[in-house]
Write an enzyme that holds these catalytic residues in place. Structure first.
Site, PDB file in Angstrom:
ATOM      1  N   GLY A 193      28.254  15.533 -43.032  1.00  9.86           N
ATOM      2  CA  GLY A 193      29.011  16.708 -43.432  1.00  9.86           C
ATOM      3  C   GLY A 193      30.075  17.102 -42.430  1.00  9.86           C
ATOM      4  O   GLY A 193      31.099  17.685 -42.799  1.00  9.86           O
ATOM      5  N   GLU A 221      32.962  15.008 -43.338  1.00  9.15           N
ATOM      6  CA  GLU A 221      33.508  15.526 -44.594  1.00  9.15           C
ATOM      7  C   GLU A 221      34.257  16.835 -44.377  1.00  9.15           C
ATOM      8  O   GLU A 221      35.285  17.091 -45.020  1.00  9.15           O
ATOM      9  CB  GLU A 221      32.379  15.717 -45.609  1.00  9.15           C
ATOM     10  CG  GLU A 221      31.786  14.407 -46.085  1.00  9.15           C
ATOM     11  CD  GLU A 221      30.609  14.596 -47.013  1.00  9.15           C
ATOM     12  OE1 GLU A 221      30.682  14.182 -48.177  1.00  9.15           O
ATOM     13  OE2 GLU A 221      29.597  15.180 -46.555  1.00  9.15           O
ATOM     14  N   GLU A 230      24.668   8.992 -44.602  1.00 12.71           N
ATOM     15  CA  GLU A 230      23.684   9.503 -45.558  1.00 12.71           C
ATOM     16  C   GLU A 230      22.809   8.410 -46.166  1.00 12.71           C
ATOM     17  O   GLU A 230      21.667   8.662 -46.561  1.00 12.71           O
ATOM     18  CB  GLU A 230      24.399  10.276 -46.669  1.00 12.71           C
ATOM     19  CG  GLU A 230      24.944  11.633 -46.255  1.00 12.71           C
ATOM     20  CD  GLU A 230      26.330  11.573 -45.623  1.00 12.71           C
ATOM     21  OE1 GLU A 230      26.938  12.636 -45.437  1.00 12.71           O
ATOM     22  OE2 GLU A 230      26.799  10.445 -45.331  1.00 12.71           O
ATOM     23  N   ALA A 257      24.970  17.929 -42.133  1.00  7.08           N
ATOM     24  CA  ALA A 257      24.211  18.975 -42.814  1.00  7.08           C
ATOM     25  C   ALA A 257      22.918  19.249 -42.043  1.00  7.08           C
ATOM     26  O   ALA A 257      22.433  18.419 -41.266  1.00  7.08           O
ATOM     27  CB  ALA A 257      23.895  18.549 -44.240  1.00  7.08           C
TER      28      ALA A 257
END
Length: 260
Positions: free
Chosen positions: A111, A114, A134, A67
């Site tokens: 991310g 993911e 994270e 992210a």
């Protein structure tokens, strides 16, 4: 192909579409603009009758580094809740019925990992590295990581990755079942496209049926999954392509599919 200045590039090769994340200076960090563009492109290709398989890749250095943290530093609970953060654009991926291959080179972090997990097949280059780090920011995976990763590699290893920020090499990811296969860095995308082209040569309705049936097993008891699979199989007997495939097998010739 879109302009080289676009954050997402698209190229069509026969019945295969190649999407490329294009934020090289940010290692393809996944901000809202990029995820919006990706969702729109995936849905458009899903509607495109000339495309059967979609491939998503990044750069040699990074599939996606995660992210865009810089954009998130001052967000509040109300900001993410009222804007439906992640849900409003990431969940678009779940609507795509055609097979999507994630071609991962370099870093797939947070991310980015993911995002790869959201797709149907993950093909990694030998340079690929996967992590959900994270915890280092006192945050947690929130784009499906704590849900899809245990389903892919099991609870113990998922806990290990999420709680220690452990990074997996491509060899480890392959051994754990996170990726479908590992290919050499040399001519990586060309080799992935060969796989995608082979997949795209099959009947599109059959590809979609198989994808839907396998996905159903993640979210239902075995008995329900078997019933769904059996009904999907019965539906194949209403397909022109299925009869063509069986006749071609008996007649020892190559089938000519019409995607119907």
């Amino acid at each position: 192909m879109a302009s080289e200045n676009s954050i997402l590039l698209c190229e069509k090769m026969g019945r295969v579409a190649l999407l490329k994340l294009n934020r090289p200076e940010q290692l393809n960090a996944l901000n809202d603009a990029l995820m919006d563009a990706l969702g729109e492109a995936l849905l458009a290709l899903d509607r495109d009758q000339d495309i059967s398989v979609i491939v998503l890749t990044g750069s040699d250095k990074a599939f996606a580094a995660g992210a865009d943290i810089q954009a998130m530093t001052d967000w509040t609970y109300n900001d993410v809740f009222q804007s439906s953060f992640i849900t409003r654009n990431w969940e678009t991926i779940r609507k795509v019925r055609k097979p999507v291959i994630a071609a991962v080179s370099g870093f797939a972090m947070g991310g980015g990992c993911e995002l790869a997990l959201s797709f149907d097949v993950i093909i990694a280059s030998t340079s690929a590295k996967f992590a959900l780090p994270e915890i280092k920011l006192a945050m947690m995976p929130g784009a499906g990581g704590t849900q899809r990763l245990p389903r892919a590699i099991g609870k113990a290893k998922a806990m290990d990755m999420c709680l220690t920020a452990r990074t997996l090499s491509s060899e480890e990811a392959d051994r754990y079942g996170l990726v479908s296969r590992v290919l050499s860095d040399e001519a990586f995308i060309d080799e992935v496209l060969k796989i995608a082209t082979s997949m795209a040569s099959f009947s599109l309705p059959a590809l979609i049926s198989i994808k839907e049936s396998i996905n159903r097993t993640w979210e239902s008891p075995l008995s329900e999954g078997i019933t769904f699979e059996r009904n999907s199989l019965y539906a194949r007997f209403a397909s022109v392509d299925a009869h063509e495939g069986m006749h071609a097998f008996v007649e020892k010739r190559k089938p000519i599919f019409k995607n119907c």
